[in-house]
Each structure stands twice: as C-alpha cells, then as structure tokens.
Scaffold this motif. Structure first.
Motif, PDB file in Angstrom:
ATOM      1  N   ARG A  11      39.805  50.684  50.818  1.00  0.00           N
ATOM      2  CA  ARG A  11      41.040  50.416  50.072  1.00  0.00           C
ATOM      3  C   ARG A  11      40.682  49.389  49.008  1.00  0.00           C
ATOM      4  O   ARG A  11      40.048  48.378  49.329  1.00  0.00           O
ATOM      5  CB  ARG A  11      42.073  49.828  51.028  1.00  0.00           C
ATOM      6  CG  ARG A  11      43.475  50.090  50.642  1.00  0.00           C
ATOM      7  CD  ARG A  11      44.456  50.073  51.819  1.00  0.00           C
ATOM      8  NE  ARG A  11      44.133  49.201  52.912  1.00  0.00           N
ATOM      9  CZ  ARG A  11      44.855  48.127  53.260  1.00  0.00           C
ATOM     10  NH1 ARG A  11      45.889  47.762  52.544  1.00  0.00           N
ATOM     11  NH2 ARG A  11      44.532  47.416  54.318  1.00  0.00           N
ATOM     12  N   THR A  12      41.038  49.642  47.757  1.00  0.00           N
ATOM     13  CA  THR A  12      40.711  48.658  46.719  1.00  0.00           C
ATOM     14  C   THR A  12      42.000  48.139  46.084  1.00  0.00           C
ATOM     15  O   THR A  12      42.959  48.877  45.926  1.00  0.00           O
ATOM     16  CB  THR A  12      39.821  49.271  45.615  1.00  0.00           C
ATOM     17  OG1 THR A  12      40.478  50.409  45.101  1.00  0.00           O
ATOM     18  CG2 THR A  12      38.459  49.659  46.118  1.00  0.00           C
ATOM     19  N   VAL A  13      41.969  46.874  45.753  1.00  0.00           N
ATOM     20  CA  VAL A  13      43.106  46.236  45.080  1.00  0.00           C
ATOM     21  C   VAL A  13      42.512  45.500  43.886  1.00  0.00           C
ATOM     22  O   VAL A  13      41.523  44.788  44.034  1.00  0.00           O
ATOM     23  CB  VAL A  13      43.808  45.227  46.032  1.00  0.00           C
ATOM     24  CG1 VAL A  13      44.943  44.519  45.325  1.00  0.00           C
ATOM     25  CG2 VAL A  13      44.297  45.926  47.289  1.00  0.00           C
ATOM     26  N   SER A  14      43.124  45.664  42.710  1.00  0.00           N
ATOM     27  CA  SER A  14      42.466  45.102  41.528  1.00  0.00           C
ATOM     28  C   SER A  14      42.710  43.612  41.361  1.00  0.00           C
ATOM     29  O   SER A  14      42.000  42.938  40.647  1.00  0.00           O
ATOM     30  CB  SER A  14      42.902  45.851  40.275  1.00  0.00           C
ATOM     31  OG  SER A  14      44.289  45.710  40.165  1.00  0.00           O
ATOM     32  N   LYS A  15      43.690  43.058  42.051  1.00  0.00           N
ATOM     33  CA  LYS A  15      43.981  41.631  41.865  1.00  0.00           C
ATOM     34  C   LYS A  15      43.668  40.857  43.153  1.00  0.00           C
ATOM     35  O   LYS A  15      43.328  41.451  44.180  1.00  0.00           O
ATOM     36  CB  LYS A  15      45.443  41.447  41.496  1.00  0.00           C
ATOM     37  CG  LYS A  15      46.382  41.978  42.556  1.00  0.00           C
ATOM     38  CD  LYS A  15      47.824  41.638  42.240  1.00  0.00           C
ATOM     39  CE  LYS A  15      48.728  41.989  43.399  1.00  0.00           C
ATOM     40  NZ  LYS A  15      49.546  40.963  43.922  1.00  0.00           N
ATOM     41  N   ALA A  16      43.826  39.537  43.064  1.00  0.00           N
ATOM     42  CA  ALA A  16      43.724  38.716  44.275  1.00  0.00           C
ATOM     43  C   ALA A  16      45.027  38.871  45.060  1.00  0.00           C
ATOM     44  O   ALA A  16      46.071  39.154  44.483  1.00  0.00           O
ATOM     45  CB  ALA A  16      43.526  37.266  43.879  1.00  0.00           C
TER      46      ALA A  16
END
Ligand SMILES: NC(=O)C1=CN([C@@H]2O[C@H](COP(=O)(O)OP(=O)(O)OC[C@H]3O[C@@H](n4cnc5c(N)ncnc54)[C@H](O)[C@@H]3O)[C@@H](O)[C@H]2O)C=CC1
Ligand SMILES: O=C(O)CCC(=O)C(=O)O
Length: 758
Positions: free
Chosen positions: A385-390
């Motif tokens: 799972r990837t998330v572009s922000k913190a």
C-alpha cells in the motif's frame, strides 16, 4: 492521448514511465486497475487508468474512443496474435489514428514457432489497414535477473546454444526509450518496422560480463537439445513451450541473427551493451550470485528465490513479451517462459514453504518512497500500500492494524501510540538517513528492527550545500526573483567569490566530510567541529569548540543528527558569536536552529544570508500554506527539505532499504539495523530457521538450548547478538522438530518475538 494496452508488466510499465517523463498524456488500459494503481502509485497524477482487456472487445472499443495512438504490448503466448489483432481492431473501430505494436526480431514465416507467431501477428494487424509502427525486440537483458538459479547454486549457465554463437538482446529501458520516441511522433513513424537491439554478443560474452560485474567467474556449460528439453519439462515448463524454446535455440545456434538495429536512429544514442548493462546492474546481480548456502537460503524463504532481490520484477506477462531467440538460452527462456526462474537450475526444487504466505505480508510505504523499493516488494509477492504524503499520528494509528512492514521518510513519526496500534509490525524502514522520527528504544524492546540508508543521499546533500554557499555569496535567490518580477538590478554590492573564504562544518560525518573535499576544490579553507574526534580529510582543520568554529567561519553549515544535544544548538548566543556578514546553512534537522533568533540576526544585518532546508515542523504533503519567520527575508534561500531529493539518491535509497527489509523477512538478517544487534547467518541445508528476540536477562540461551535438548532437536548453527535491552538469536535446526521447538521457545516468559522460516 496515447492508450497503452499491456502496460503493467516490466516492458509496458517502462514505456508508460518514459511517456510520463516526456509529459505525454497517457491512458493505461488494464484488466486490473488496482494492480495498475499500485504499480504507478508514484505517478498517478500524470496517468489515467481505465479498466479494459483484449478479452472484452466491446468494452475496449468504448475505452479507446478519443484516443489518437494505441500502444499494444502482448506476450509471446500461442494466442498473442489473436490478442493483438483484437486490440488493433478495437482501436480502429474506436477511431484511433495510429498503432504501435510490439513484435519480435525473429518474426518470420519459416522461423521458430515464436517467429511464426509474431509473423502472423504482424500480417493480421497489417490487414486491418491502420497506420502502424512495429517495434521488433529480441530478449531482454533483465531476464538474467530472474534466471540465475543455476548461477547462484553452481556458478554455471546451461544452454544448448554454443558459447560462441552470436545472439542479441536489449535492455528493457532502451525499449522504453525507443517506444517513447515513436509514440511522441507516431505520424513520422507509421508503416515502419524498427528493430530495437543491442550489439551482437555471445553466451561467452554474457558469462564474462556477468562474472566481471559480480567479481566471480561463471561457467557457460553447453548441453544437448534433448537434455535442454527434458530439464525444462522436469522443472515444470509445459511441453509445448519447452519444444518451442528448443526450436528457438536451434535457430540461434544456426546463426539466425538480425543485422539491422534502429535504436540509435530513434533515440539518438547507442543502446546499452551487455557489458554496460551488467555493470550498471552489478548491485542487483551481486546478491543473486551469493555463495550456495546463501542461495539456498533465499530459496527456502519463499517461492520466488531469485526475485528476492531483483528489480524490476519480471512479471510473467512481461517476461513473455518480445519473445524469442535471445542473447543466450538463459535469456531466451526467461523471455519466453511464464515463470522459469529455475528452468536452468539443476538443483532439486525447494520442497518447503514460507512460514507465512508472502501475499499476506502487508507493506505500507509512506511519503512517496521511490518505485525502486515498490518493485522489489512486488517481486517478493508482498501486498503493498503506498501513500504519497506523511501520515499524522492519528492516521498512522488507524492504518497500522494489519501492517507488517512500515516504510517512511523523515516526516511520519513512529510514536509509542503508533506502536501500540501495530500488533503485526515486524520491521520499520526509514528511507532516509535520519531515524529520529522513530522511537528506537521502544521498537527495540518490541523486537522490531529499524533500518535506514546511511549513505545513499549524502552526496546529494553535500552538492546542495555547496551550491548554496555560492548562491548566498552572490545573492542569487534575490536577483533571480527580482528578474522574475521584471526588475533588472546589476550590482556587485554584497557579492563575493568563495575562494579563500572559510567554511565551518558542524558535524564532520558522511555529509560534512564529503562537503569538505568539494569546498576545498573551490579554494575554500575548511574547518570543522565534531563531538567525536575525527581525522580531517585533506587540509581541513578541526576546531577545539563550536564557538571557535563560529568565530572563524564565513559560512557555517550544520550536519548533525537530531538529538537532545543538538536541539537549538544554534540560538541567539551562537548567532552572535558568528562573524559579521557571515552565512548560516542548515540542511540537517529543523530542531537544530532557533529560527526566530536566526530571523533576528538576518534582519539586524549581523548575518548576510542563510539557506534553510529543514524546519521544526514540516508540512505532511506538498501544497500551499508553508509559514516560517524566515519567509520574506533578504538573501534567504528556503528549500522544502530536498537535500536528499535527487533521482539518484531516491533510487538508491529505495533499493538499499527494501533490500534490508526483505533480507530481514526472508533470512532474519539484521545487518544495518540501527536499534538491533546486527546479525547475519548463512543457511544450513536441510534445516529450518528459528529467529528469537528476547529480553536480555541471564539464562535465556540456556533455557532455549534446554528446549532443543529436550526435543532432541539437532542445532546446526546458532548465532546470538545482544544489546543492553534485548538478545537476538538465529538458530538453524533440523527440520523434524522445529514447529514444536518454535512454540516452546515463544512460550518462554523472556521471549519478545519468535519466527520460523521454512
Ligand atoms: N536535508 C536533507 O534532506 C538531509 C538531511 N540529513 C541530516 O543530516 C544529518 C547528518 O547526516 P550524516 O552526515 O550522514 O550523518 P553522520 O552520522 O555521518 O554524521 C553526523 C556527525 O555529527 C556529529 N555530531 C553528533 N552530535 C554532534 C554535536 N552535538 N556537535 C557536533 N557534532 C555532532 C557526529 O559525531 C557525526 O560525526 C542526518 O542526521 C540527517 O538528520 C541527512 C540526509 C538528507
Ligand atoms: O528526503 C527525505 O525523505 C529525508 C531526507 C533526510 O532528511 C534524511 O535522509 O535524513
């Protein structure tokens, strides 16, 4: 608009990325958009993903309406012609103006079965009479990455093709570049067929280049046709495919080599040679070419032994693209096969399974971690799972329940509350240098190793700081922004050369010491201050104290970690100790400098300028709203924490940290962990591996060995490492007893975490 069909494999995704890099509008047509979303998580804003498949032509036709150019990439399976023709027909009905189709350099009516297949494919597409460009490929060099089982285990490549027979291959990224060149101007290339190849080489060249790249000689072993066929069938290749492969090999052995190569014509520079490719991929190849014990280890730890460290991941769909006769049998089989990692291996197949299904290992990657890491985890078969922000603490708490591996950069914090919400967390990867964002003491006592990338971005930071030294000295930030506002202001006032000036480096570690050499090359005098006595490189001179450094420097640059000792290390008092008209640069951590005091020193003119890359609090994601007491001040360069943000650094960090995490999952190796005893142990064959983290109190090893003795479990190898708080034990034990043994060990009151690897 360009539509890409078959864009989620290695080749297709390379083409998609090449198009995005050229800022061309791309629609990816994928049967499984969620997979495509994962693969392109880092570039989603630049890409449209729609569901579609050649198996559903009506839907495909609707999808392609409004598209100008369709790129079709199909595997070399028996039905590839049908699939491509179906996609081409849908494109024509939808009104597309151009087609670009992947074919094969051996497309030939009388060639091997693969050649005949692609010949029919080309003929079928041509009969539709839509302006088409064919890109004909041989096998990919990348296939080597997926087919080194016999190399790792025996130091040998087996092939029925004579070692001296001339063959051809190509790097996937070169195909991506050539395809992008055609797709950028399809009308210039329509009705043309281009062969995209590297130079001619031989099996002997291949093994020499492989050996050179990894520093170990490799043998090329010629085997008979029957032997080749039987090996493939015995190792699971369908009979039809094995027969086709043998035919393709015969063609290569008979000297069937394509003479033309249009790569340079399309791209404007020569393609990569096998030697260049091997040397560029040495760091990927090396872990694959480990000694036998380690190779077995990779095999035992999961179904995809050679994929453990490979990138890009040769997905089946991609491996069958561009098919046949290749650079060597080795490459050919990977190109043609659907998974033939072990096709050339003579070792018995691994008869055991991983202790925990790999697809159930959930990896959460935050803050736009580079695709190089995503590809490595994908190749392992983990769920990503990837998330572009913190993520904020609350968001992380909500996300952690099922996460096994957490990857982050400098802005997401792993706090006690986050750890409390992460019952399955096995390891944390900081895809950066700093690890201050993770509670290392708590992760340690919870048995969770934390890895980072201590070197990969150091050069990028040093280069940025060097640029800032000159930029501040020439007031570049201000003059550039005046020009953008239409103001011409030519002046030498307040502008100086840096030659002969003194650069003071606070924290003479990996970044500080590299910077010192670069600054000396500009003719600067370099002094430094470090709490640890370190030898200065070249002519650099250590200071006795921070104060001495501040008194003497024209430029002060900070390269210390975030810690209690470095909190507000530069405040009003230290700024006052700096020379009148000097400059401050901070690319370390925002907590190191008191920004209000710095703003005062700049406003009063005591400091002539500052460059700041890091802030006490930083936004979680890109966008407006940034505030700082430094905003609007003269000769102040503000950058959004980009010291390590270069393509080179992020690519290397992705691979470095993903490799550490994968090795920990697969082998229990903790080399490079910042909060754990660093252990590595080669596997012993015929064993299972037990990994135990325990509280470091007297008698634990005795208790564990009593369990082995009581269960008559034969221990082959055992390694223990301890820190003040914990012990970490790796044990290889004879297979028969390990399940019960593992349970007994994990039931010990001192045990924190226990795992078993089959
Ligand atoms: N702006 C950015 O994008 C990046 C920032 N960084 C920051 O740069 C820092 C330094 O990186 P490296 O040089 O690779 O680390 P390093 O660990 O190699 O060097 C740090 C040096 O600082 C010294 N030091 C520690 N406390 C000190 C103190 N109170 N006074 C003087 N010296 C002290 C250490 O002895 C060591 O020699 C990292 O900790 C990280 O926070 C790192 C990479 C990218
Ligand atoms: O680019 C990043 O994510 C953080 C870089 C950094 O500060 C580090 O490596 O410590």
């Amino acid at each position: 608009m360009i539509a890409v069909i078959g864009g989620t494999g290695v080749l297709g995704s390379t083409v998609v990325r090449a198009l995005i890099a050229l800022s061309l509008p791309v629609t990816l047509v994928a049967p499984d958009p969620s997979k495509a979303n994962r693969i392109f998580a880092d570039v989603l804003p630049h890409l449209t993903i729609v569901r579609g498949s050649v198996g559903a032509p009506k839907e495909l036709r609707r999808t392609l309406v409004g598209v100008d150019t369709v790129f079709v990439n199909a595997p070399g399976s028996p039905d590839c012609g049908q699939r491509v023709i179906c996609a081409a027909a849908a494109a024509k009905v939808a009104g597309a103006a151009h087609l670009v189709v992947i074919s094969n350099v051996y497309a030939d009516a009388v060639g091997s079965p693969y050649g005949r297949r692609f010949f029919r494919l080309e003929a079928g597409v041509k009969s539709l009479d839509i302006p088409t460009t064919f890109l004909r490929l041989p096998a990919f060099f990348e296939n080597v990455l997926a087919s080194v089982a016999s190399v790792t285990e025996e130091g040998a490549v087996y092939s029925p093709v004579p070692a001296s027979a001339p063959v051809r291959g190509v790097a996937v990224e070169d195909v991506g570049a050539a395809a992008a060149a055609v797709l950028a101007a399809p009308d210039v290339h329509e009705y043309r067929t281009y062969e995209i190849l590297s130079g001619v080489h031989t099996g002997a060249d291949l093994v020499a280049a492989l050996g050179e790249a990894v520093g170990k000689p490799i043998r090329y072993v010629e085997i008979g046709w029957e032997d080749s066929y039987e090996r493939m069938v015995a190792e699971g290749t369908p009979e039809w495919e094995a027969a086709d492969l043998v035919e393709a090999d015969r063609l290569v052995a008979a000297g069937h080599v394509s003479e033309s190569n249009h790569y340079e014509e399309l791209v404007g520079e020569p393609p990569m040679s096998i030697e260049e490719w091997c040397s560029q991929n040495a760091c990927t190849l090396c872990p694959l070419l480990l000694p036998p014990a380690s190779a077995t280890m990779l095999g035992q730890s999961g179904g995809s032994r050679t994929r453990a460290t490979t990138s890009p991941a040769p997905s089946p769909a991609a491996m069958v693209v561009g098919t046949p006769p290749p650079a060597s049998s080795l490459m050919e089989r990977m190109t043609l096969g659907s998974g033939g990692v072990s096709r050339l291996s003579t070792s018995p197949p691994v008869d055991t399974q991983f202790s925990f299904p790999k697809a159930k290992i959930e990896v959460l990657l935050l803050e736009n971690i580079h695709q190089s890491a995503v590809q490595m985890f994908e190749a392992e078969g983990f769920t990503i799972r990837t998330v572009s922000k913190a993520l904020s603490e609350a968001e992380l708490i909500a996300a952690m329940e099922s996460v096994h591996i957490l990857g982050l950069r400098s802005k997401s914090n792993v706090t006690p509350a986050v750890l409390a919400a992460a019952p399955r967390l096995m390891a944390v990867g900081c895809f950066c240098i700093g690890t201050d964002q993770v509670d290392k003491a708590l992760t340690e006592t919870r048995g969770i190793p934390v890895f980072n990338a201590p070197f990969s971005n150091t050069r990028s930071v040093a280069e940025l700081v060097l640029a800032e030294v000159i930029a501040l000295s020439r007031r570049l930030g201000d003059v550039s922004s005046s020009m953008h506002k239409g103001v011409w202001n030519k002046s030498a006032t307040g502008c100086y050369e840096v030659r002969g000036k003194t650069l003071g480096i606070v924290g003479y570690g990996h970044i500080g010491s590299q910077l010192s050499i670069m600054a000396e090359a500009l003719g600067m005098n370099v002094i430094y201050w470090d709490v640890v006595p370190v030898l200065g490189l070249s002519r650099t001179v250590p200071c006795e104290s921070l104060e001495e450094l501040l008194n003497k420097s024209d430029f002060v640059t900070l390269h210390v970690p975030r810690s209690e000792a470095t909190r507000n290390m530069i405040g009003a008092e230290q700024l006052a100790a700096m020379k009148e008209g000097s400059f401050l640069i901070n690319a370390s951590r925002g907590t190191v400098v008191d920004l209000d005091a710095l703003a005062d020193a700049l406003r009063s003119g005591h400091l002539a300028g500052a460059a700041v890359d890091v802030y006490p609090t930083e936004p979680a994601k890109n966008g407006p709203g940034f505030e700082s007491p430094l905003c609007g001040l003269t000769n102040v360069l503000l950058t959004p924490h980009i010291g390590g943000s270069t393509v080179e650094a992020q690519h290397m960090i992705g691979r470095e940290v993903a490799t550490s995490l994968i090795r920990y999952v697969n082998e229990g190796t903790t080399l490079g962990a910042v909060n754990f005893p660093n252990l590595e142990m080669p596997f012993s064959s015929g064993t299972h591996r037990i990994l135990n983290v325990h509280r470091n109190v007297p008698g634990v090893l005795r208790d564990i060995n009593v369990i082995f003795a009581e269960q008559s479990a034969n221990v082959r190898t055992q390694v223990l490492g301890t820190s003040t708080e914990i012990g970490y034990l790796i044990v290889d034990v004879d297979r028969y007893h390990s399940d019960e043994t593992k349970k007994a060990i994990s039931d010990l009151e001192t045990s924190i975490k226990t795992r078993i690897l089959y």
